[in-house]
Design a protein around this motif. Structure first.
Motif, PDB file in Angstrom:
ATOM      1  N   MET A  28      23.171 -51.596 -24.223  1.00 40.29           N
ATOM      2  CA  MET A  28      22.369 -50.457 -23.941  1.00 40.29           C
ATOM      3  C   MET A  28      22.497 -49.930 -22.723  1.00 40.29           C
ATOM      4  O   MET A  28      22.061 -48.639 -22.743  1.00 40.29           O
ATOM      5  N   LEU A  29      22.755 -50.621 -21.797  1.00 36.97           N
ATOM      6  CA  LEU A  29      22.716 -50.047 -20.302  1.00 36.97           C
ATOM      7  C   LEU A  29      24.151 -48.989 -20.407  1.00 36.97           C
ATOM      8  O   LEU A  29      24.058 -47.663 -19.815  1.00 36.97           O
ATOM      9  N   GLU A  30      25.187 -49.486 -20.926  1.00 35.16           N
ATOM     10  CA  GLU A  30      26.415 -48.361 -20.894  1.00 35.16           C
ATOM     11  C   GLU A  30      25.937 -47.259 -21.908  1.00 35.16           C
ATOM     12  O   GLU A  30      26.440 -46.296 -21.218  1.00 35.16           O
ATOM     13  N   ASN A 124      21.500 -43.029  -9.599  1.00 32.54           N
ATOM     14  CA  ASN A 124      19.966 -43.421  -9.884  1.00 32.54           C
ATOM     15  C   ASN A 124      19.899 -43.945 -11.152  1.00 32.54           C
ATOM     16  O   ASN A 124      18.950 -44.740 -11.263  1.00 32.54           O
ATOM     17  N   GLY A 125      20.807 -43.678 -12.155  1.00 33.05           N
ATOM     18  CA  GLY A 125      20.506 -44.488 -13.478  1.00 33.05           C
ATOM     19  C   GLY A 125      20.820 -46.168 -13.299  1.00 33.05           C
ATOM     20  O   GLY A 125      20.070 -46.783 -13.974  1.00 33.05           O
ATOM     21  N   VAL A 126      21.810 -46.270 -12.400  1.00 37.32           N
ATOM     22  CA  VAL A 126      22.369 -47.842 -12.268  1.00 37.32           C
ATOM     23  C   VAL A 126      21.143 -48.432 -11.428  1.00 37.32           C
ATOM     24  O   VAL A 126      20.865 -49.691 -11.943  1.00 37.32           O
ATOM     25  N   ARG A 127      20.570 -47.642 -10.492  1.00 34.29           N
ATOM     26  CA  ARG A 127      19.181 -48.050  -9.763  1.00 34.29           C
ATOM     27  C   ARG A 127      18.083 -48.264 -10.711  1.00 34.29           C
ATOM     28  O   ARG A 127      17.544 -49.287 -10.827  1.00 34.29           O
ATOM     29  N   MET A 130      18.907 -50.932 -13.812  1.00 33.98           N
ATOM     30  CA  MET A 130      19.362 -52.256 -13.385  1.00 33.98           C
ATOM     31  C   MET A 130      19.039 -52.769 -12.037  1.00 33.98           C
ATOM     32  O   MET A 130      18.353 -53.547 -11.874  1.00 33.98           O
ATOM     33  N   ILE A 131      19.743 -52.260 -11.130  1.00 34.21           N
ATOM     34  CA  ILE A 131      19.635 -52.880  -9.684  1.00 34.21           C
ATOM     35  C   ILE A 131      18.097 -52.956  -9.263  1.00 34.21           C
ATOM     36  O   ILE A 131      18.030 -54.016  -8.668  1.00 34.21           O
ATOM     37  N   ASP A 132      17.227 -51.865  -9.474  1.00 34.89           N
ATOM     38  CA  ASP A 132      15.794 -52.330  -8.876  1.00 34.89           C
ATOM     39  C   ASP A 132      15.199 -52.932  -9.958  1.00 34.89           C
ATOM     40  O   ASP A 132      14.096 -53.270  -9.324  1.00 34.89           O
ATOM     41  N   LEU A 133      15.546 -53.481 -10.817  1.00 30.49           N
ATOM     42  CA  LEU A 133      14.780 -54.249 -11.696  1.00 30.49           C
ATOM     43  C   LEU A 133      15.120 -55.739 -11.341  1.00 30.49           C
ATOM     44  O   LEU A 133      14.470 -56.719 -11.739  1.00 30.49           O
ATOM     45  N   GLU A 140      22.713 -61.169  -6.222  1.00 29.46           N
ATOM     46  CA  GLU A 140      23.781 -62.091  -5.855  1.00 29.46           C
ATOM     47  C   GLU A 140      24.399 -62.922  -6.924  1.00 29.46           C
ATOM     48  O   GLU A 140      25.628 -63.127  -6.955  1.00 29.46           O
ATOM     49  N   VAL A 141      23.328 -63.555  -7.803  1.00 27.68           N
ATOM     50  CA  VAL A 141      23.817 -64.479  -8.627  1.00 27.68           C
ATOM     51  C   VAL A 141      24.471 -63.568  -9.813  1.00 27.68           C
ATOM     52  O   VAL A 141      25.717 -64.298 -10.185  1.00 27.68           O
TER      53      VAL A 141
END
Length: 158
Positions: A28-30, A124-127, A130-133, A140-141
């Motif tokens: 879904m992310l891709e 912006n999409g990556v953030r 994913m990242i901001d979630l 890190e994990v």
């Protein structure tokens, strides 16, 4: 690995949940990141990834074989992709000056401009997706987990 006649170690409920959530969320992310780049800039996510890798190299160029390794794709697939992107004016190929046998892919000025224009959409999409979630600890994990998975899979390829 299991022998052909040996019973596999089936996934338990928690392992299955982790696996299925990864498979579904990764797809879904891709897909989402691809659609955002395609809609906003006429670029595929795969094209964007090649251009990013090239932009990070001196002279915005690298050997085709290294480029394929970096994006975990076959040399044939990357060769077809680069040929198409070359026709679109985003990249060009040239012989390697060092040995004359290798081929370099190089980002054109047009490709670099397309990358600069598309980068904010992608970041912006990556953030957002994913990242901001994730907390810093979760990031890190995740990084450690996929470093390990990537190293394992690369070791199998020799």
């Amino acid at each position: 690995m299991t022998d052909a006649g040996q019973e596999p170690r089936w996934l338990d409920q928690d392992e299955m949940r982790a696996w299925r959530n990864y498979v579904t969320a990764a797809a879904m992310l891709e897909d989402r990141l691809h659609r955002e780049l395609q809609t906003g800039h006429g670029l595929s996510l795969a094209d964007y990834e090649l251009m990013v890798r090239l932009s990070e190299q001196p002279g915005c160029s690298m050997r085709m074989s290294q480029l394929a390794d970096d994006v975990a794709s076959s040399k044939s697939r990357v060769s077809h992709q680069v040929a198409r992107m070359e026709r679109e004016g985003l990249l060009h190929r040239r012989e390697c000056d060092q040995d004359g046998r290798g081929v370099l892919a190089e980002l054109t000025d047009r490709g670099l401009q397309a990358l600069k224009t598309a980068a904010p959409t992608h970041v912006n999409g990556v953030r957002d997706h994913m990242i901001d979630l994730l907390t810093a600890e979760e990031q890190e994990v995740l990084a450690k987990v996929f470093d390990r998975v990537k190293a394992h899979l690369r070791s199998l390829d020799g």
